[in-house]
Write a protein that holds these residues in place. Structure first.
Motif, short mmCIF file in Angstrom:
data_model
loop_
_atom_site.label_atom_id
_atom_site.label_comp_id
_atom_site.label_asym_id
_atom_site.label_seq_id
_atom_site.Cartn_x
_atom_site.Cartn_y
_atom_site.Cartn_z
N THR A 178 42.82 38.38 20.71
CA THR A 178 44.23 38.27 20.30
C THR A 178 44.41 38.68 18.84
N ASP A 179 43.52 39.53 18.34
CA ASP A 179 43.61 39.98 16.96
C ASP A 179 44.82 40.92 16.82
N PRO A 180 45.84 40.56 16.04
CA PRO A 180 47.05 41.40 15.95
C PRO A 180 46.81 42.73 15.26
N ARG A 181 45.63 42.93 14.66
CA ARG A 181 45.36 44.20 14.01
C ARG A 181 45.01 45.30 15.00
N THR A 182 44.70 44.93 16.24
CA THR A 182 44.36 45.91 17.26
C THR A 182 45.43 45.92 18.35
N GLU A 183 45.51 47.06 19.06
CA GLU A 183 46.51 47.17 20.12
C GLU A 183 46.22 46.18 21.25
N VAL A 184 44.94 46.09 21.65
CA VAL A 184 44.59 45.15 22.70
C VAL A 184 44.85 43.72 22.26
N GLY A 185 44.57 43.42 21.00
CA GLY A 185 44.85 42.09 20.48
C GLY A 185 46.33 41.75 20.51
N GLN A 186 47.17 42.75 20.24
CA GLN A 186 48.61 42.52 20.32
C GLN A 186 49.04 42.20 21.75
N VAL A 187 48.44 42.91 22.73
CA VAL A 187 48.77 42.61 24.13
C VAL A 187 48.30 41.21 24.49
N GLY A 188 47.07 40.86 24.08
CA GLY A 188 46.56 39.52 24.39
C GLY A 188 47.40 38.43 23.76
N ALA A 189 47.79 38.62 22.49
CA ALA A 189 48.63 37.61 21.84
C ALA A 189 49.98 37.49 22.52
N LEU A 225 30.69 55.34 27.85
CA LEU A 225 30.12 54.06 27.43
C LEU A 225 30.91 53.44 26.28
N ILE A 226 31.26 54.29 25.31
CA ILE A 226 32.00 53.76 24.15
C ILE A 226 33.37 53.27 24.57
N VAL A 227 34.06 54.06 25.41
CA VAL A 227 35.40 53.65 25.85
C VAL A 227 35.33 52.38 26.68
N ARG A 228 34.32 52.31 27.55
CA ARG A 228 34.19 51.10 28.37
C ARG A 228 33.96 49.87 27.49
N ARG A 229 33.10 50.01 26.50
CA ARG A 229 32.84 48.87 25.62
C ARG A 229 34.08 48.56 24.77
N THR A 230 34.78 49.61 24.34
CA THR A 230 35.96 49.39 23.51
C THR A 230 37.07 48.70 24.29
N LEU A 231 37.18 49.02 25.60
CA LEU A 231 38.25 48.45 26.41
C LEU A 231 37.85 47.16 27.11
N LYS A 232 36.67 46.63 26.80
CA LYS A 232 36.28 45.34 27.37
C LYS A 232 37.30 44.24 27.10
N PRO A 233 37.84 44.14 25.86
CA PRO A 233 38.88 43.12 25.64
C PRO A 233 40.08 43.29 26.56
N LEU A 234 40.45 44.55 26.85
CA LEU A 234 41.57 44.77 27.76
C LEU A 234 41.24 44.29 29.17
N ASP A 235 39.98 44.44 29.58
CA ASP A 235 39.56 43.91 30.87
C ASP A 235 39.69 42.39 30.90
N ARG A 236 39.32 41.75 29.80
CA ARG A 236 39.44 40.29 29.77
C ARG A 236 40.90 39.85 29.80
N VAL A 237 41.77 40.61 29.13
CA VAL A 237 43.20 40.30 29.19
C VAL A 237 43.71 40.46 30.62
N ALA A 238 43.31 41.55 31.27
CA ALA A 238 43.73 41.77 32.66
C ALA A 238 43.18 40.68 33.58
N ALA A 239 41.94 40.25 33.35
CA ALA A 239 41.37 39.18 34.17
C ALA A 239 42.15 37.88 34.01
N THR A 240 42.58 37.60 32.77
CA THR A 240 43.40 36.40 32.55
C THR A 240 44.72 36.51 33.31
N ALA A 241 45.37 37.66 33.21
CA ALA A 241 46.63 37.85 33.94
C ALA A 241 46.43 37.74 35.44
#
Length: 528
Positions: free
Chosen positions: A256-267, A216-232
């Motif tokens: 797109t928060d550059p302080r996080t890894e997912v944010g760096q990918v989104g940016a 559950l925690i990982v799924r919630r944590t990786l939600k931003p990555l899902d949104r990035v993948a959905a955009t792509a």
């Protein structure tokens, strides 16, 4: 045809190879594995500590019993003497029954100086006066004597049979005889097994809870990555090869928060989309400039070409006699003017289609259109054999009749141009689910395989395998493709020596669900 085992093997191989697992699965699996190792280490350490503590307690009890035994029959803290002490014939004493006040289930073995041995297991106690006992078997006594070192540390001995495992220690008495005292380990072993089972259940339950909570925690944590993948994914579904493209899709600002890894990918994805969008806009602007130039040039060339043709025709009508050489030159000028006019008209049509000019939306009877186009082709190429294969009922689509007539006319002109005289050209009209079909089939030499992929490109040229005696602008098939595409249809070609089939698929009605021409029927009807 691949077997069922071969189709299942990639999936099994993927699950055997962690590199092919989803990121969530790898994170949760790694977390569970680390927790399992931690649980094993903690549980094993606790079990080892408990093992040593319990055995140390048994060793303490053994030392106490041995101290009491060393006190002798008259010692203040020694065992009570046996009722019937006996003497070994070879010297040295041994006991014929165990001393009093031994613990229940404990064992005692006495070995005289001559080597004779007796052993007993206490099965019950009767206060401090007497014990109920069983004599040990010779095999049990032999096992004790073989495993236990005199005056050494206590040793675990398995006596076999129905007897439990014992912790045994030996001591040499002052008369040279040896006494072995043992205490049962069944309670110790039962405690260790119970604790191990309880610890295992606790660790297993903890792993299940940690796995569920971690997922559950990982799924919630990786939600931003899902949104990035959905955009792509949405961007990948856009049609970017032609026309004006607007890349309005972007990764949401919170992702797109550059302080996080997912944010760096989104940016990074947003920056890439900005660059791609700018490049597509520049490409579209360049294409529009070229199309506008072609359209303007074609439009402007129509007037001087018409004037050239007019002057050439006027010179032939002059009352004065024109020398034959001059007449031939004027005829060639008029012929080339006509050819250039046709080329300019084709370029102008393509420019208009590229610009998205709306086409007429009228009912068009494809059967009558095929009849008219075939009649014109027969007049232009009487040396060919022209055939029609039409359905019993008319096939009607919504579109621009003049442009669709040009499609069939261009396909027939292409067949006439690139096949030798005497070839048979058949026009077929029919319908399949959701689409009307027009096919132009010839029995010419076919198209070279390396030409087929680019045959609908502008100014595409084949090789000498298809005759070019009649000449061609190289725009006929590109006009076919542009007109059919503007009608939301598909066009394709299948060719081999002796048979070439051009297939046009047009939607019968909205919404257009037209299969590709390659997926369409190979032949609508058999050639008569």
């Amino acid at each position: 045809m691949p077997s069922a085992a071969s189709t299942r093997s990639p999936r099994r191989a993927r699950w055997r190879d962690p590199a092919g697992w989803p990121l969530r699965t790898r994170i949760v699996t790694t977390m569970i594995a680390l927790l399992a190792v931690l649980g094993l280490v903690v549980g094993g350490t606790a079990e080892l500590y408990l093992y040593q503590s319990l055995h140390q307690q048994v060793d303490t009890d053994l030392d106490e019993l041995l101290n009491r035994l060393r006190g002798g029959p008259n010692g203040g803290k020694g065992f009570s003497p046996p009722d019937r002490p006996e003497n070994d014939p070879n010297g040295g004493s041994y006991i014929s029954k165990p001393p009093n006040s031994l613990r229940e289930n404990s064992i005692i073995v006495s070995v005289s100086t001559s080597g004779s041995a007796t052993g007993f297991r206490i099965v019950g106690t009767q206060g401090s006066l007497d014990n109920d006992f069983d004599e040990l078997t010779e095999s049990a006594i032999a096992a004790i004597r073989a495993d236990v070192v005199q005056n050494g540390a206590a040793v675990d001995v398995d006596l076999g049979g129905d007897l439990p495992e014992y912790r045994v220690k030996a001591v040499v008495k002052s008369d040279g005889s040896i006494q072995y005292i043992g205490l049962p380990l069944d309670a110790v072993n039962s405690t260790l097994i119970t604790v191990a089972a309880f610890t295992g259940c606790v660790v297993a339950g903890s792993l299940l809870i940690a796995g569920w909570g971690g997922a559950l925690i990982v799924r919630r944590t990786l939600k931003p990555l899902d949104r990035v993948a959905a955009t792509a994914t949405r961007v990948s579904e856009l049609k970017l090869d032609a026309g004006e493209v607007r890349l309005a899709q972007r990764v949401p600002e919170p992702d797109t928060d550059p302080r996080t890894e997912v944010g760096q990918v989104g940016a990074a994805l947003n920056r890439m989309l900005d660059h791609v969008g700018n490049a597509l806009e520049a490409r579209h602007a360049s294409e529009m400039q070229v199309r506008q130039f072609v359209a303007d040039a074609s439009h402007e060339l129509r007037t001087p070409l018409a004037a050239i043709r007019g002057y050439a025709e006027l010179s032939r009508r002059s009352r004065q006699v024109v020398p034959d050489e001059i007449a031939h030159v004027l005829n060639r000028v008029e012929s080339e003017a006509k050819r250039m006019t046709a080329l300019v008209e084709d370029l102008l049509l393509l420019a208009r289609l590229d610009a998205g000019r709306p086409l007429a939306q009228d009912p068009v009877d494809l059967t009558m259109l095929a009849v008219d186009a075939t009649s014109d082709a027969h007049a232009a190429g009487p040396a060919h054999y022209w055939q029609l294969d039409l359905p019993d009922e008319p096939v009607t689509v919504i579109g621009d009749g003049a442009r669709l007539h040009q499609v069939v006319a261009n396909l027939l002109a292409n067949a006439r141009t690139h096949t030798p005289e005497g070839s048979t050209v058949t026009v077929k009209v029919g319908a399949v689910p959701n689409a009307a079909v027009i096919q132009v089939v010839d029995n010419g030499p076919g198209i070279q395989p390396d030409v087929v992929p680019r045959i609908f490109e502008r100014f595409a040229r084949g090789d000498s395998s298809r005759s070019r005696a009649a000449g061609s602008t190289g725009l006929g098939l590109s006009i076919v493709h542009a007109v059919v595409t503007s009608h939301r249809g598909k066009v394709g070609v299948q060719s081999r020596p002796g048979q070439t089939i051009f297939t046009v698929m047009l939607p019968l009605g909205p919404p257009p669900v037209v299969p590709t021409a390659e997926q369409g029927p190979q032949m609508l009807h058999s050639v008569g």
